[in-house]
Enzyme design. Structure first.
Site, PDB file in Angstrom:
ATOM      1  N   HIS A   1      -4.645 -23.126   8.508  1.00 19.29           N
ATOM      2  CA  HIS A   1      -3.266 -23.599   8.658  1.00 19.29           C
ATOM      3  C   HIS A   1      -3.148 -24.764   9.630  1.00 19.29           C
ATOM      4  O   HIS A   1      -2.161 -25.485   9.612  1.00 19.29           O
ATOM      5  CB  HIS A   1      -2.309 -22.442   8.995  1.00 19.29           C
ATOM      6  CG  HIS A   1      -2.342 -21.974  10.412  1.00 19.29           C
ATOM      7  ND1 HIS A   1      -3.263 -21.080  10.875  1.00 19.29           N
ATOM      8  CD2 HIS A   1      -1.559 -22.275  11.480  1.00 19.29           C
ATOM      9  CE1 HIS A   1      -3.035 -20.836  12.165  1.00 19.29           C
ATOM     10  NE2 HIS A   1      -2.013 -21.557  12.556  1.00 19.29           N
TER      11      HIS A   1
ATOM     12  N   LYS B   1      -7.229 -16.707  24.508  1.00 21.93           N
ATOM     13  CA  LYS B   1      -5.972 -15.955  24.540  1.00 21.93           C
ATOM     14  C   LYS B   1      -5.635 -15.690  26.009  1.00 21.93           C
ATOM     15  O   LYS B   1      -6.512 -15.700  26.858  1.00 21.93           O
ATOM     16  CB  LYS B   1      -6.142 -14.620  23.821  1.00 21.93           C
ATOM     17  CG  LYS B   1      -6.591 -14.799  22.375  1.00 21.93           C
ATOM     18  CD  LYS B   1      -5.617 -14.143  21.424  1.00 21.93           C
ATOM     19  CE  LYS B   1      -6.008 -14.322  19.989  1.00 21.93           C
ATOM     20  NZ  LYS B   1      -5.172 -15.288  19.252  1.00 21.93           N
TER      21      LYS B   1
ATOM     22  N   ARG C   1       0.803  -1.231   0.000  1.00 20.50           N
ATOM     23  CA  ARG C   1       0.000   0.000   0.000  1.00 20.50           C
ATOM     24  C   ARG C   1       0.830   1.271   0.000  1.00 20.50           C
ATOM     25  O   ARG C   1       0.340   2.335  -0.309  1.00 20.50           O
ATOM     26  CB  ARG C   1      -0.942  -0.011   1.208  1.00 20.50           C
ATOM     27  CG  ARG C   1      -2.061  -1.030   1.011  1.00 20.50           C
ATOM     28  CD  ARG C   1      -3.151  -0.856   2.001  1.00 20.50           C
ATOM     29  NE  ARG C   1      -2.675  -1.048   3.363  1.00 20.50           N
ATOM     30  CZ  ARG C   1      -3.449  -1.071   4.417  1.00 20.50           C
ATOM     31  NH1 ARG C   1      -4.736  -0.882   4.301  1.00 20.50           N
ATOM     32  NH2 ARG C   1      -2.959  -1.268   5.627  1.00 20.50           N
TER      33      ARG C   1
ATOM     34  N   GLU D   1      -3.694 -20.275  24.183  1.00 23.99           N
ATOM     35  CA  GLU D   1      -2.596 -19.388  23.798  1.00 23.99           C
ATOM     36  C   GLU D   1      -2.231 -18.507  24.986  1.00 23.99           C
ATOM     37  O   GLU D   1      -3.104 -18.161  25.790  1.00 23.99           O
ATOM     38  CB  GLU D   1      -3.018 -18.488  22.637  1.00 23.99           C
ATOM     39  CG  GLU D   1      -3.399 -19.239  21.390  1.00 23.99           C
ATOM     40  CD  GLU D   1      -3.700 -18.271  20.250  1.00 23.99           C
ATOM     41  OE1 GLU D   1      -2.770 -17.968  19.498  1.00 23.99           O
ATOM     42  OE2 GLU D   1      -4.849 -17.816  20.142  1.00 23.99           O
TER      43      GLU D   1
ATOM     44  N   ASP E   1     -12.704 -16.498  15.021  1.00 23.72           N
ATOM     45  CA  ASP E   1     -11.265 -16.548  14.743  1.00 23.72           C
ATOM     46  C   ASP E   1     -10.705 -17.967  14.911  1.00 23.72           C
ATOM     47  O   ASP E   1      -9.770 -18.347  14.208  1.00 23.72           O
ATOM     48  CB  ASP E   1     -10.536 -15.577  15.697  1.00 23.72           C
ATOM     49  CG  ASP E   1      -9.053 -15.446  15.405  1.00 23.72           C
ATOM     50  OD1 ASP E   1      -8.700 -15.217  14.221  1.00 23.72           O
ATOM     51  OD2 ASP E   1      -8.232 -15.580  16.339  1.00 23.72           O
TER      52      ASP E   1
ATOM     53  N   HIS F   1     -10.338 -23.580  13.054  1.00 22.75           N
ATOM     54  CA  HIS F   1      -9.320 -24.518  13.540  1.00 22.75           C
ATOM     55  C   HIS F   1      -9.911 -25.632  14.406  1.00 22.75           C
ATOM     56  O   HIS F   1      -9.643 -26.807  14.202  1.00 22.75           O
ATOM     57  CB  HIS F   1      -8.245 -23.787  14.354  1.00 22.75           C
ATOM     58  CG  HIS F   1      -7.560 -22.674  13.623  1.00 22.75           C
ATOM     59  ND1 HIS F   1      -7.312 -22.715  12.275  1.00 22.75           N
ATOM     60  CD2 HIS F   1      -7.068 -21.480  14.046  1.00 22.75           C
ATOM     61  CE1 HIS F   1      -6.679 -21.603  11.904  1.00 22.75           C
ATOM     62  NE2 HIS F   1      -6.527 -20.841  12.969  1.00 22.75           N
TER      63      HIS F   1
END
Ligand code: BG6
Length: 491
Positions: free
Chosen positions: A177, A341, A48, A215, A234, A239
């Site tokens: 992933h 988290k 950008r 996490e 998320d 996942h």
């Protein structure tokens, strides 16, 4: 069928974004080092702000060193790799800006092209339309879409329709992933290359399953993104639900002959998930949000202070829930999912808890026997352990039993195992979509999570606060204990 020895042009949209610099570029470098990418291949990044190719190469290297401070780096190979990196400053939502990129790509019109959309999914439609309008989509073009795609089923369909108007389903690679992690792939190996577990892998022998992705990090510099999505969109929608599918699916026909065998089985699982009633959502789900605390020996701010500005927000940074699969194999076996988290540790694990033996012949000093448990550690260390009861050795102790663990350590001697992105990018380059999500899979996952998200919203189910550095709100413990079970803790 997958292609061999590819020579490819890769275009990374969002080329200076966190994901591109932290994960995608390093993965491409390692593929390059291992000769999985032909040295004539080129990697174009759309950016950008103005930068020369040299500035761009410098930034990619600087971030590589920052995120991967290890020895797996060769100045010489990097120089060759870097010579194939190019950048284009452009507004990617407008096809008028694509001319310079088009000129570069059209030097090799026959070459395979991988368009990696590492941008918010709201831009996917514009990018695909612009690629089409500038004639950049050929029979050898593929597109990689980062998750989460959309915020719910409706927005997913809108975005995906725009992509599908340009690319056929076989050329769309929706990435998750987690499916590229070695240990996650090992679930397939464990289940379908051994006869041992298959006869036991059902509601006759298994009591319940736990899937935790914990996490220690907070939202880092991603507050703006994260606050719009939260842990359900998320992490759970993609996942954790993919992990659930790999545990619960029936044996696919083949891993090789076509990319659909595995995906067909995963879709069946997603479609068998019981939609929760409003009462069940209230009972079987927990939303949490971290407040300030201590994480990894450091004082850390709460979610609301975890940005440059102070915020008000009810976004969840933690979710625990009970999912039920309605089919003959899994009826009556709850799947407990948990992610958050700023939890007490970083660990991702799957626990297969087998049932108690029907009758014990051992007095065992009045101590109950522990039921068998298969503990699959996905990260940080990768291992598979089977907890079994065993006799305490020696004389004079009578027939006392104790739990012992059989350990299958899957780490190789080579300490650098390939990253999930490396594996998945290689699959894209080889044109094999087995490890990517098909449209109907993503739709089924959204359908199930939408129901919960809507109830949270309609019934005003608020987040419960938890102290950073702990394992989430106490109601997450109550959720599983109410069923007479508890979250697995390593001894
Ligand atoms: C990403 C999420 O998909 O996965 C992040 O957007 C999360 O919020 C990350 O931190 C976790 O991935 P890993 O591989 O570190 O477990």
């Amino acid at each position: 069928m997958p292609k061999e020895s590819p020579s490819v042009d890769i275009i990374i949209f969002g080329g200076h974004g966190d994901l591109a610099l932290r994960k995608i570029m390093p993965a491409l470098y390692h593929l390059f080092c291992q000769n999985y990418i032909d040295p004539n291949s080129r990697i174009f990044s759309t950016i950008r702000t103005e930068a020369s190719n040299d500035d761009h190469r410098e930034l990619v290297l600087q971030k590589f060193r920052e995120y991967h401070p290890n020895n797996y780096f060769s100045e010489e190979t990097w120089a060759t790799f870097a010579s194939q990196l190019f950048c284009f400053e452009m507004d990617i939502s407008d096809s008028d800006n694509y001319k310079p990129l088009a000129e570069a790509l059209n030097e090799f019109p026959e070459r395979d092209r991988v368009n990696y959309l590492s941008t918010p999914s709201s831009l996917f439609g514009d990018i695909c339309t612009a690629l089409n309008e500038t004639g950049l989509v050929t029979d050898n073009s593929r597109v990689v879409l980062e998750k989460p795609i959309g915020k719910d089923l409706k927005s997913f369909i809108e975005i995906d329709d725009l992509v599908a108007a340009v690319f056929p389903e076989t050329s769309i690679f929706r990435i998750d992933h987690y499916l590229g992690k070695d240990t996650v792939q090992n679930i397939l190996a464990l289940r379908f290359s051994n006869t041992l577990f298959m006869p036991l892998w059902n509601n006759k022998s298994i009591d319940h399953v736990q899937i935790t992705v914990a996490e220690t990090v907070g939202v880092e510099g991603r507050w703006g993104y994260y606050d719009k999505y939260g842990a359900m969109r998320d992490m759970i929608q993609n996942h954790l639900m993919q992990l659930l599918c790999l545990v619960a699916m029936e044996p696919p026909r083949s891993l090789q002959s076509d990319s659909d065998s595995v995906r067909n089985e995963k879709v069946k699982v997603l479609k068998s998930l019981r939609q929760m009633s409003k009462r069940e959502v209230a009972e079987n789900t927990v939303r949490g949000q971290y407040k300030s605390g201590v994480s990894e020996d450091k004082a850390v701010p709460g979610y609301l202070e975890d940005d440059d500005e102070l915020h008000e927000s009810d976004t969840e940074t933690f979710v625990a829930l009970r999912a039920d699969i309605e089919n003959w194999t899994w009826s009556g076996v709850p799947f407990y999912l948990r992610t958050g988290k700023r939890m007490s540790g970083r660990f991702s694990e799957i626990i297969i808890q087998f049932k108690d033996i029907p009758h014990s012949i051992f007095p065992n000093d009045g101590q109950p026997l522990e039921a068998n448990k298969l503990i699959i550690h996905i990260q940080p260390e990768e291992s598979i352990r089977l907890l079994m009861m065993n006799k305490v050795p020696g004389l004079g102790k009578g027939m006392r039993l104790r739990p012992v663990e059989l350990e299958l350590n899957i780490a190789e001697d080579d300490p650098r195992s390939p990253t999930a992105y490396e594996r998945l990018l290689l699959e894209v380059v080889k044109d094999d979509s087995t490890l990517f999500m098909r449209r109907d899979e993503v739709e089924a996952a959204w359908e199930w999570t939408d129901n919960i998200l809507e109830t949270w919203h309609e019934d005003n189910i608020k987040v419960k606060k938890y102290v950073a550095g702990t394992d989430g709100p106490s109601s997450a413990v109550a959720l599983i204990e109410r069923d007479g079970r508890s979250w697995h803790e390593d001894a």
